[in-house]
Design a protein around this motif. Structure first.
Motif, short mmCIF file in Angstrom:
data_model
loop_
_atom_site.label_atom_id
_atom_site.label_comp_id
_atom_site.label_asym_id
_atom_site.label_seq_id
_atom_site.Cartn_x
_atom_site.Cartn_y
_atom_site.Cartn_z
N ASP A 125 -6.27 10.59 -0.14
CA ASP A 125 -7.08 9.40 -0.46
C ASP A 125 -7.62 8.69 0.77
O ASP A 125 -8.36 7.73 0.66
CB ASP A 125 -6.26 8.41 -1.29
CG ASP A 125 -5.94 8.94 -2.68
OD1 ASP A 125 -6.62 9.87 -3.12
OD2 ASP A 125 -5.00 8.41 -3.31
N LEU A 153 -10.21 4.07 2.90
CA LEU A 153 -9.90 4.96 1.79
C LEU A 153 -11.18 5.58 1.23
O LEU A 153 -12.28 5.07 1.45
CB LEU A 153 -9.18 4.19 0.68
CG LEU A 153 -7.88 3.50 1.11
CD1 LEU A 153 -7.27 2.75 -0.05
CD2 LEU A 153 -6.90 4.50 1.68
N ASN A 154 -11.04 6.67 0.49
CA ASN A 154 -12.19 7.36 -0.09
C ASN A 154 -13.03 6.46 -0.99
O ASN A 154 -14.23 6.62 -1.08
CB ASN A 154 -11.74 8.59 -0.89
CG ASN A 154 -11.24 9.69 0.01
OD1 ASN A 154 -11.65 9.80 1.16
ND2 ASN A 154 -10.33 10.49 -0.51
N LYS A 155 -12.39 5.51 -1.64
CA LYS A 155 -13.13 4.62 -2.53
C LYS A 155 -13.81 3.47 -1.79
O LYS A 155 -14.39 2.59 -2.40
CB LYS A 155 -12.22 4.10 -3.64
CG LYS A 155 -11.00 3.38 -3.17
CD LYS A 155 -10.09 3.02 -4.34
CE LYS A 155 -8.80 2.42 -3.83
NZ LYS A 155 -7.88 2.12 -4.90
N GLY A 156 -13.74 3.48 -0.45
CA GLY A 156 -14.45 2.50 0.36
C GLY A 156 -13.66 1.27 0.75
O GLY A 156 -14.13 0.46 1.53
N THR A 157 -12.46 1.12 0.25
CA THR A 157 -11.66 -0.04 0.62
C THR A 157 -10.96 0.21 1.95
O THR A 157 -10.80 1.34 2.38
CB THR A 157 -10.61 -0.38 -0.46
OG1 THR A 157 -9.79 0.76 -0.67
CG2 THR A 157 -11.26 -0.77 -1.77
N GLU A 158 -10.58 -0.88 2.57
CA GLU A 158 -9.91 -0.80 3.86
C GLU A 158 -8.57 -1.49 3.79
O GLU A 158 -8.42 -2.54 3.17
CB GLU A 158 -10.76 -1.51 4.92
CG GLU A 158 -10.13 -1.53 6.28
CD GLU A 158 -10.97 -2.27 7.32
OE1 GLU A 158 -10.36 -2.95 8.17
OE2 GLU A 158 -12.20 -2.19 7.27
N TYR A 184 -9.98 8.35 3.91
CA TYR A 184 -11.26 8.85 4.40
C TYR A 184 -11.26 8.94 5.93
O TYR A 184 -11.67 9.94 6.50
CB TYR A 184 -12.39 7.94 3.92
CG TYR A 184 -13.74 8.34 4.42
CD1 TYR A 184 -14.37 9.48 3.93
CD2 TYR A 184 -14.40 7.59 5.39
CE1 TYR A 184 -15.61 9.86 4.40
CE2 TYR A 184 -15.63 7.96 5.86
CZ TYR A 184 -16.25 9.10 5.35
OH TYR A 184 -17.47 9.47 5.82
N ASP A 208 0.82 -1.21 0.00
CA ASP A 208 0.00 0.00 0.00
C ASP A 208 0.85 1.26 0.00
O ASP A 208 1.76 1.42 0.81
CB ASP A 208 -0.91 0.01 1.24
CG ASP A 208 -1.78 -1.22 1.31
OD1 ASP A 208 -2.50 -1.47 0.34
OD2 ASP A 208 -1.72 -1.94 2.32
#
Length: 167
Positions: free
Chosen positions: A108, A135-140, A110, A102
């Motif tokens: 990026d 993250l902003n895109k919903g992933t962790e 959240y 990562d």
């Protein structure tokens, strides 16, 4: 199909220097080096992927099984390339957090949800060597630290660089 897989494999692994250059061009100066378990495991993954590609033509599998095996090998090569791009350089940088596979820009991220509940007396079984990052895109993603002190220092530095992540 085999030739295409080999070309894709070579392309993925040859992209490692470009990936590394791109990440560190965005990262800025290293403010805190992390002792994340590093590694050379990406080399083992890349070798295993190559062996899988070579084994496929030696067996008489159906075209679908060949496709799945080659896809798995290329997926493994992609994971190895991501790991290799940041290998040995885990840390908190001016513009991003790098750990394992990562490399995440501060913009990026959240939230850091564990910070909101970890000190609550009703919360049990909190691992103070990990940090959850949404993250902003919903992933962790989860960052694993070598000690609780290292995590505490890292969290302080993260909140200094990105105060909007405070709970």
């Amino acid at each position: 199909m085999l030739a295409a897989a080999l070309l894709a494999y070579i392309g993925i692994l040859s992209s490692i220097p470009h990936r590394r250059k791109k990440i560190f061009a965005q990262a800025g100066a290293c403010l805190l080096q992390l002792n994340v378990a590093s590694s050379k495991k990406w080399v083992a993954i890349a070798v295993a992927a190559f062996i899988l590609i070579l084994v496929v033509p030696l067996r008489n599998f159906s075209w679908f099984v060949n496709l799945v095996l080659l896809g798995a090998a290329l997926f493994a090569a992609e994971i190895a390339a991501r790991e290799a791009a940041g290998a040995g350089k885990a840390g908190i940088y001016e513009n991003m957090l790098i750990s394992g596979t990562d490399a995440v820009l501060w913009t990026d991220i959240y939230s850091l949800p564990t910070l909101a509940y970890e000190n609550d007396p009703e919360t049990t079984q909190v691992d103070f060597k990990t940090l959850r990052v949404i993250l902003n895109k919903g992933t962790e993603i989860q960052i694993l630290f070598s000690s609780e002190e290292e995590r505490k220092t890292a969290v302080e530095k993260i909140l200094e660089l990105a105060p909007n992540l405070r709970p």
